[in-house]
Design a protein around this motif. Structure first.
Motif, PDB file in Angstrom:
ATOM      1  N   ALA A  72      60.331  36.890 -30.491  1.00 57.89           N
ATOM      2  CA  ALA A  72      61.364  37.876 -30.826  1.00 57.89           C
ATOM      3  C   ALA A  72      62.565  37.162 -31.438  1.00 57.89           C
ATOM      4  O   ALA A  72      62.895  36.040 -31.059  1.00 57.89           O
ATOM      5  CB  ALA A  72      61.775  38.642 -29.580  1.00 57.89           C
ATOM      6  N   ALA A  90      68.464  43.108 -34.588  1.00 60.59           N
ATOM      7  CA  ALA A  90      67.067  42.710 -34.366  1.00 60.59           C
ATOM      8  C   ALA A  90      66.427  42.368 -35.705  1.00 60.59           C
ATOM      9  O   ALA A  90      66.780  42.935 -36.745  1.00 60.59           O
ATOM     10  CB  ALA A  90      66.309  43.840 -33.691  1.00 60.59           C
ATOM     11  N   PRO A  93      59.319  41.459 -37.003  1.00 59.27           N
ATOM     12  CA  PRO A  93      58.384  40.323 -37.081  1.00 59.27           C
ATOM     13  C   PRO A  93      57.774  40.190 -38.472  1.00 59.27           C
ATOM     14  O   PRO A  93      57.475  41.187 -39.134  1.00 59.27           O
ATOM     15  CB  PRO A  93      57.307  40.691 -36.049  1.00 59.27           C
ATOM     16  N   TYR A 131      65.102  46.813 -28.498  1.00 58.00           N
ATOM     17  CA  TYR A 131      64.290  45.941 -29.344  1.00 58.00           C
ATOM     18  C   TYR A 131      62.917  45.699 -28.727  1.00 58.00           C
ATOM     19  O   TYR A 131      61.888  45.790 -29.400  1.00 58.00           O
ATOM     20  CB  TYR A 131      65.035  44.627 -29.536  1.00 58.00           C
ATOM     21  N   ASP A 132      62.886  45.396 -27.428  1.00 51.66           N
ATOM     22  CA  ASP A 132      61.600  45.144 -26.771  1.00 51.66           C
ATOM     23  C   ASP A 132      60.717  46.389 -26.795  1.00 51.66           C
ATOM     24  O   ASP A 132      59.495  46.292 -26.953  1.00 51.66           O
ATOM     25  CB  ASP A 132      61.822  44.679 -25.335  1.00 51.66           C
ATOM     26  N   LEU A 135      59.416  46.679 -30.406  1.00 52.14           N
ATOM     27  CA  LEU A 135      58.398  45.653 -30.646  1.00 52.14           C
ATOM     28  C   LEU A 135      57.065  46.053 -30.029  1.00 52.14           C
ATOM     29  O   LEU A 135      56.005  45.921 -30.652  1.00 52.14           O
ATOM     30  CB  LEU A 135      58.841  44.317 -30.065  1.00 52.14           C
TER      31      LEU A 135
END
Length: 252
Positions: A72, A90, A93, A131-132, A135
């Protein structure tokens, strides 16, 4: 204050912030001369609100990138609204295709103070939580039906190639998975145990359940229609389908 001074200030702040965030983070500074890196970072800013508006009027001249052990990444940027402090955003990816971001709500960035210790609390309690979640949803879209895992629940899913995969989990659960033969993909964070040796795979699946349960982490094993786990104990009840995420798509 010249570019050199502002770059040193940003780098120092980012180093302190990285040290205060939960988990293991490393900091890398990109000064104005890193034009290609800054251009790539601009494309990866996962934001359609405060940070996007700032970049629309003030192109990225320098930035610091904080990278967590699981891949991350957060970007720390200067702010130009007359207030002290920085913006933290953020980063999407690199490894995920555009399709992964459909229906995933952007984890829009936040403005933080120039006190890295106070800022770490802001980032951890707000931006990192969103953010997590984003993701996990985006990674869920990239593999066949893998459900996002939670801190107290690990969901493992059979894949078409015979492997079993689970979305990124916390350090505690991750250590148990790795100790029992799961391998983590450093780009996506996905843990996977292949099916080349079904006996070894079955042994791994039987072992992780009791070990995780002993730590207060429940498990679930999902089977596609008609697929039966080779030599494993009956799976726990599969989780309910994930709810529908937000309708915004990632800014490109």
């Amino acid at each position: 204050m010249d570019d050199h001074d502002t770059s040193e200030r940003l780098a120092s702040y980012a180093d302190l912030l990285a040290g205060e965030l939960p988990g293991a983070w490393a900091s890398t500074c990109h000064p104005p001369e890193d034009k290609d890196d800054l251009s790539e970072l601009t494309d990866r800013i996962w934001d359609l609100d405060l940070v996007a508006a700032s970049l629309a009027t003030h192109p990225l001249r320098q930035a610091a990138v904080l990278t967590r052990a699981d891949g991350a990444e957060l970007a720390v940027l200067d702010r130009y609204d007359g207030h002290d402090g920085f913006l933290v955003a953020a980063l999407a990816p690199r490894a995920l295709p555009d399709e992964a971001y459909r229906t995933v709500r952007e984890p829009d960035g936040i403005a933080v103070t120039d006190d890295p210790f106070v800022s770490a609390e802001q980032v951890a309690s707000d931006l990192l939580v969103r953010y997590d979640t984003a993701l996990a949803q985006a990674r869920h879209h990239t593999i066949g039906g893998v459900q996002p895992s939670q801190p107290d629940r690990v969901v493992m899913t059979w894949q078409p190639d015979g492997s079993v995969a689970t979305a990124p989990v916390g350090d505690t659960a991750g250590a148990v998975l790795v100790a029992n033969g799961f391998v983590q993909d450093q780009q996506t964070g996905i843990y996977r145990v292949n099916g080349d040796d079904t006996t070894t795979q079955a042994r791994a699946l039987r072992a992780v359940g009791p070990q995780l349960n002993a730590l207060g982490i429940s498990t679930a094993l999902q089977h596609p229609a008609g697929r039966t786990a080779p030599g494993t104990a009956p799976a726990t009840t599969p989780p309910s389908p994930a709810g529908t995420p937000g309708q915004a798509s990632r800014a490109r």
